[in-house]
Design an enzyme around this catalytic site. Structure first.
Site, PDB file in Angstrom:
ATOM      1  CG  ASP A  39      -3.585  -2.209   3.273  1.00 29.18           C
ATOM      2  OD1 ASP A  39      -2.421  -2.178   2.836  1.00 29.18           O
ATOM      3  OD2 ASP A  39      -4.266  -1.196   3.468  1.00 29.18           O
ATOM      4  CG  HIS A  55       2.358  -0.958   4.573  1.00 29.25           C
ATOM      5  ND1 HIS A  55       1.296  -0.969   5.442  1.00 29.25           N
ATOM      6  CD2 HIS A  55       1.818  -1.048   3.338  1.00 29.25           C
ATOM      7  CE1 HIS A  55       0.160  -1.057   4.757  1.00 29.25           C
ATOM      8  NE2 HIS A  55       0.448  -1.112   3.482  1.00 29.25           N
ATOM      9  CD  GLU A  57       0.903   2.428   2.662  1.00 29.00           C
ATOM     10  OE1 GLU A  57       0.562   2.604   1.472  1.00 29.00           O
ATOM     11  OE2 GLU A  57       0.075   2.204   3.580  1.00 29.00           O
ATOM     12  CD  GLU A  58      -2.608   1.998   5.712  1.00 32.53           C
ATOM     13  OE1 GLU A  58      -3.148   2.983   5.177  1.00 32.53           O
ATOM     14  OE2 GLU A  58      -2.744   0.832   5.301  1.00 32.53           O
ATOM     15  CG  ASP A  91       1.927   1.357   8.591  1.00 36.94           C
ATOM     16  OD1 ASP A  91       2.628   0.849   7.703  1.00 36.94           O
ATOM     17  OD2 ASP A  91       1.245   2.388   8.408  1.00 36.94           O
ATOM     18  CG  HIS A 149      -8.026   0.791   4.748  1.00 35.56           C
ATOM     19  ND1 HIS A 149      -7.789   2.078   4.304  1.00 35.56           N
ATOM     20  CD2 HIS A 149      -6.814   0.193   4.802  1.00 35.56           C
ATOM     21  CE1 HIS A 149      -6.487   2.245   4.093  1.00 35.56           C
ATOM     22  NE2 HIS A 149      -5.881   1.102   4.388  1.00 35.56           N
TER      23      HIS A 149
END
Length: 394
Positions: A114, A81, A148-149, A83, A363
């Site tokens: 990530d 991903h 995705e998030e 995003d 994150h």
């Protein structure tokens, strides 16, 4: 690892390629629905290499880039991903979260791990194959997806639009060890409804916070039982009360109290089973005679998923990882949820999760990824594809 003249060889300047591309991607903000700029960046990049691709839109905005090379009846997807989560407070970072910084063999910035580091390795591997696409015996589909998030909206969109393949690799950080299953997550809100009154006359009201107290205790007991359930690959199930809110002022009897529940669901469990157990526990614990009522609401559910241990993509990933890491590797489970669920449950595509570095920094402030591991991931993805492609001839 492979014949240097074959289509599966990694580029010699792989470290430089992954470093440069990752820095480009980290410098493009792509959180909160801002996928458009990074999507266009990838479209232009692929155009310079004559790699055909298409853009998918959601609500009129670009969200995904999908490219395909190769030929033959069999197809495999590389999915990761574009995003990220928001950078948070920049003051907490040692560097500007949107300005990529290379230090001590790592690249720092929001999304570096990530999952732009994984996506970078997939893109560099895909571009290496594209340079020799006329010799590819299978079709390789690159899915650089958004949102995705925000619930896997990008991958769900492609599945809904009919994209299918015989296997898939999802790029998430796994320290180069394949994962064949992940837990699901069920998020719920429990609201106790009482009656507001002046705090000087509490009998005139119904205190929702007081009525919530035995429910919290009952859910805590349920959580202990849930933790006894275990899956071979994904470990233990869990139930956590993660937030609580109630009341409007110090001198008002609270008319409402709301808690949030995070329930991690094993591949052997269902949403209905997990939800029903919580509803039954909450209903039984609500005090009688107070006049309070309770409501349980589902906020979100992401289904767990699993791929059979003897699937061709699992065999290929284990063999490739074993070769790269120099030790026997067996696929295990992933601790978080990811887009594998939509490929497996929505598309029926056998899938593994595989990527560089550790998810432990996802994150968080000072997010970073190892350049060495990204370079290794390029070789690993290519080897997985080679072994999987050859598997069809066995």
């Amino acid at each position: 690892m492979t014949d240097p003249q074959g289509p599966w060889a990694a580029p010699e300047d792989v470290r430089e390629r992954v470093s440069r591309l990752l820095c480009d991607l980290v410098a493009i903000p792509s959180y909160g629905g801002q996928e458009g700029e990074i999507v266009q960046h990838l479209v232009k990049r692929f155009a310079r290499q004559a790699i055909p691709c298409r853009v998918s839109e959601l609500d009129g905005k670009p969200i995904n880039v999908v490219a395909e090379i190769g030929q033959g009846p069999r197809a495999i997807i590389l999915n990761s991903h574009v995003d990220t989560v928001p950078p948070g407070d920049p003051a907490l970072w040692q560097t500007d979260p949107l300005t990529p910084v290379g230090k001590d063999g790592r690249i720092y910035g929001r999304g570096a791990e990530d999952a732009k580091g994984c996506l970078t390795a997939m893109i560099v591997a895909f571009e290496a194959l594209a340079a020799r696409r006329d010799r590819l015996p299978v079709r390789v589909i690159l899915m650089a997806v958004g949102a995705e998030e925000r619930g896997g909206l990008g991958t769900k969109l492609e599945i809904a639009n009919g994209i299918r393949a015989d296997a898939a690799v999802v790029g998430e950080s796994t320290l180069l060890v394949p994962k064949l299953a992940h837990k699901g997550v069920l998020r719920l809100e429990v609201e106790v409804k009482g009656k507001a009154a002046h705090a000087s006359d509490p009998e005139a009201g119904v205190n929702a916070v007081v009525a919530m107290a035995p429910i919290v205790e009952a859910l805590d007991r349920l959580a202990a039982d849930v933790r006894k359930r275990e899956d071979r690959y994904t470990g233990r199930a869990s139930l956590v009360i993660s937030t609580i809110a109630g009341g409007v002022a110090l001198n008002v009897i609270p008319a409402s109290c709301v808690i949030s529940i995070d329930r991690r669901v094993l591949p052997s469990e269902t949403e209905a089973q997990a939800a029903e157990e919580i509803v039954r526990t909450v209903t039984a614990a609500l005090p009688t005679g107070m006049g309070a009522a309770v409501e349980v609401r589902t906020v979100r559910f992401v289904a767990p998923s699993a791929t059979a241990a003897d699937a061709a993509i699992v065999r290929a990933a284990e063999e490739a990882s074993s070769r790269l890491l120099g030790r026997p590797v067996r696929a295990d489970g992933f601790t978080a949820t990811c887009d594998m669920t939509y490929l497996v449950n929505g598309g029926g595509i056998p899938t593994v999760i595989l990527g560089p570095d550790s998810i432990d920094v996802a994150h968080q402030v000072n997010e970073c990824v190892s350049i060495d591991q990204m370079a290794q991931a390029v070789a690993l993805y290519l080897e997985v594809l080679r072994v999987w492609a050859a598997d069809g001839d066995r």
